[in-house]
Design a protein around this motif. Structure first.
Motif, short mmCIF file in Angstrom:
data_model
loop_
_atom_site.label_atom_id
_atom_site.label_comp_id
_atom_site.label_asym_id
_atom_site.label_seq_id
_atom_site.Cartn_x
_atom_site.Cartn_y
_atom_site.Cartn_z
N GLY A 46 0.82 -1.22 0.00
CA GLY A 46 0.00 0.00 0.00
C GLY A 46 0.84 1.25 0.00
O GLY A 46 0.55 2.22 -0.72
N GLY A 47 1.91 1.26 0.78
CA GLY A 47 2.78 2.44 0.82
C GLY A 47 3.48 2.67 -0.50
O GLY A 47 3.64 3.82 -0.94
N GLN A 48 3.88 1.59 -1.15
CA GLN A 48 4.52 1.72 -2.46
C GLN A 48 3.53 2.22 -3.51
O GLN A 48 3.88 3.06 -4.34
CB GLN A 48 5.12 0.37 -2.88
CG GLN A 48 6.34 -0.02 -2.05
CD GLN A 48 6.77 -1.46 -2.31
OE1 GLN A 48 5.97 -2.30 -2.71
NE2 GLN A 48 8.04 -1.74 -2.06
N LYS A 49 2.30 1.72 -3.47
CA LYS A 49 1.27 2.20 -4.40
C LYS A 49 1.05 3.70 -4.22
O LYS A 49 0.92 4.44 -5.20
CB LYS A 49 -0.05 1.46 -4.17
CG LYS A 49 -0.04 0.02 -4.59
CD LYS A 49 -1.39 -0.61 -4.22
CE LYS A 49 -1.35 -2.11 -4.36
NZ LYS A 49 -2.60 -2.73 -3.86
N GLN A 50 1.01 4.15 -2.98
CA GLN A 50 0.77 5.57 -2.73
C GLN A 50 1.95 6.41 -3.23
O GLN A 50 1.75 7.51 -3.74
CB GLN A 50 0.52 5.81 -1.23
CG GLN A 50 -0.15 7.13 -0.91
CD GLN A 50 -1.47 7.32 -1.60
OE1 GLN A 50 -1.52 7.56 -2.82
NE2 GLN A 50 -2.55 7.21 -0.86
N ARG A 51 3.15 5.88 -3.13
CA ARG A 51 4.30 6.61 -3.64
C ARG A 51 4.31 6.65 -5.18
O ARG A 51 4.73 7.64 -5.77
CB ARG A 51 5.59 6.00 -3.09
CG ARG A 51 5.81 6.35 -1.62
CD ARG A 51 7.16 5.89 -1.14
NE ARG A 51 7.17 4.47 -0.78
CZ ARG A 51 8.24 3.69 -0.84
NH1 ARG A 51 9.39 4.16 -1.29
NH2 ARG A 51 8.16 2.43 -0.47
N VAL A 52 3.83 5.59 -5.83
CA VAL A 52 3.64 5.64 -7.28
C VAL A 52 2.62 6.71 -7.64
O VAL A 52 2.80 7.48 -8.60
CB VAL A 52 3.18 4.27 -7.83
CG1 VAL A 52 2.82 4.39 -9.32
CG2 VAL A 52 4.26 3.21 -7.65
N ALA A 53 1.54 6.79 -6.86
CA ALA A 53 0.51 7.80 -7.12
C ALA A 53 1.08 9.21 -6.99
O ALA A 53 0.71 10.11 -7.75
CB ALA A 53 -0.66 7.61 -6.16
N ILE A 54 1.98 9.42 -6.04
CA ILE A 54 2.62 10.72 -5.89
C ILE A 54 3.50 11.03 -7.10
O ILE A 54 3.45 12.13 -7.66
CB ILE A 54 3.44 10.77 -4.58
CG1 ILE A 54 2.50 10.74 -3.36
CG2 ILE A 54 4.33 12.02 -4.53
CD1 ILE A 54 3.21 10.55 -2.03
N ALA A 55 4.29 10.04 -7.52
CA ALA A 55 5.14 10.23 -8.70
C ALA A 55 4.29 10.51 -9.94
O ALA A 55 4.63 11.36 -10.77
CB ALA A 55 6.01 9.00 -8.92
N ARG A 56 3.17 9.82 -10.07
CA ARG A 56 2.29 10.01 -11.22
C ARG A 56 1.75 11.44 -11.26
O ARG A 56 1.71 12.08 -12.31
CB ARG A 56 1.13 9.02 -11.17
CG ARG A 56 0.15 9.17 -12.32
CD ARG A 56 -0.99 8.18 -12.23
NE ARG A 56 -1.80 8.37 -11.04
CZ ARG A 56 -2.88 7.65 -10.76
NH1 ARG A 56 -3.26 6.69 -11.58
NH2 ARG A 56 -3.56 7.88 -9.66
N ALA A 57 1.34 11.96 -10.09
CA ALA A 57 0.84 13.34 -10.04
C ALA A 57 1.94 14.33 -10.40
O ALA A 57 1.72 15.30 -11.13
CB ALA A 57 0.26 13.64 -8.66
N LEU A 58 3.14 14.09 -9.91
CA LEU A 58 4.26 15.00 -10.18
C LEU A 58 4.68 14.97 -11.65
O LEU A 58 5.23 15.96 -12.16
CB LEU A 58 5.46 14.62 -9.31
CG LEU A 58 5.35 14.97 -7.82
CD1 LEU A 58 6.51 14.34 -7.06
CD2 LEU A 58 5.35 16.48 -7.61
N ALA A 59 4.43 13.86 -12.32
CA ALA A 59 4.82 13.75 -13.73
C ALA A 59 4.12 14.77 -14.61
O ALA A 59 4.59 15.08 -15.71
CB ALA A 59 4.53 12.34 -14.24
N MET A 60 3.01 15.31 -14.13
CA MET A 60 2.27 16.32 -14.90
C MET A 60 2.80 17.74 -14.64
O MET A 60 2.21 18.72 -15.10
CB MET A 60 0.79 16.24 -14.56
CG MET A 60 0.13 14.97 -15.08
SD MET A 60 0.18 14.88 -16.88
CE MET A 60 -0.96 16.18 -17.31
N ARG A 61 3.87 17.84 -13.88
CA ARG A 61 4.53 19.12 -13.60
C ARG A 61 3.56 20.16 -13.01
O ARG A 61 3.47 21.30 -13.49
CB ARG A 61 5.18 19.68 -14.87
CG ARG A 61 6.21 18.74 -15.45
CD ARG A 61 6.76 19.24 -16.76
NE ARG A 61 7.75 18.32 -17.29
CZ ARG A 61 8.22 18.33 -18.53
NH1 ARG A 61 7.79 19.25 -19.37
NH2 ARG A 61 9.12 17.46 -18.93
#
Length: 261
Positions: A156-171
């Motif tokens: 779950g923690g890793q999924k949430q960190r992927v979600a954070i990276a995904r949001a940041l990818a949109m600058r």
């Protein structure tokens, strides 16, 4: 209202109703560029609705929301403001990233592909540029060795960190976090909060976080806003809110939360 020079986010007399129930009541709210704001309060006080309206996942009933100096919910037609069309909403909303409580990852896509799909389709990046950025961001959140893992292979923690990276990818210029640790096992909360703390320290981002993690809010935020019944009942520095609250509802809420915490 907390007055801010050139606010990155501004709610001007915003009201949201569900039928006869008013969730946000003529809300005036401003957030400065690069400010970190923690939003706390009881369930049903309008906290998540505020974030969802910024993402245009919920429509407002009255008032205007501004993002980075221009209206989000409205647009100029000559010299008057009219309700925004889809193109305007999409353009302004692109300045905002949101991380949800339940990850919302595509289960059939690897971590890196979850992070590149929007930059490819929305920002028009080349596949190489999108991949390079996604790999860099996943490495930043401590998942450089999980690029090809699927959500079902991650904690779950890793999924949430992927979600954070995904949001940041949109600058984005603004990042919204909606109770991002509430669906996690207690031992995984720390790894996600560590990443959010790193974001706040390393990037020029305006951060709004709805949270029940009072200790983190106290340490992380520049300002804490206590919501109650659709209004900001009290706001101030973490020291002011947690050590010397003056509103009776704030005092009651913190007493109950800190006792159970």
């Amino acid at each position: 209202m907390n007055q801010v020079d050139n606010p990155m986010v501004r709610f001007e007399n915003v009201t949201k109703r569900y039928g006869s129930h008013t969730v946000l009541d003529k809300l005036d709210f401003e957030v400065a560029a690069n400010e970190k704001v923690a939003i706390i309060g009881p369930s049903g006080s309008g906290k998540t609705t505020l974030l969802r309206m910024l993402m245009t996942l919920e429509e407002i009933d009255d008032g205007i929301i501004y993002v980075d100096g221009e209206p989000l919910t409205h647009m100029l037609d000559g010299d008057r403001l009219v309700p925004a069309n889809r193109k305007h909403l999409s353009r302004v909303r692109a300045k905002i990233g949101m991380v949800f409580q339940h990850f919302n990852l595509f289960p059939h896509m690897s971590a890196v592909n979850n992070c590149i799909v929007a930059p490819l389709t929305v920002l028009g990046l080349s596949k190489d540029a999108a991949y390079e950025r996604a790999a860099e961001l996943l490495d930043m959140v401590g998942l450089g060795d999980k690029l090809d893992h699927y959500p079902g292979q991650l904690s779950g923690g890793q999924k949430q960190r992927v979600a954070i990276a995904r949001a940041l990818a949109m600058r984005p210029k603004i990042m919204l976090f909606d109770e991002v640790t509430s669906a996690l096992d207690p031992e995984l909360v720390g790894e996600v909060l560590k990443v959010i703390r790193k974001l706040g320290d390393a990037h020029d981002l305006t951060l709004l976080m709805v949270t029940h993690e009072m200790g983190f809010a106290k340490e992380f935020a520049d300002r804490v806003c206590f919501f109650d019944q659709g209004k900001i009942a009290e706001q101030g520095t973490p020291e002011e809110i947690f050590s010397a609250p003056t509103n009776e509802r704030t005092i009651q809420f913190l007493s109950a939360v800190l006792e159970t915490g």
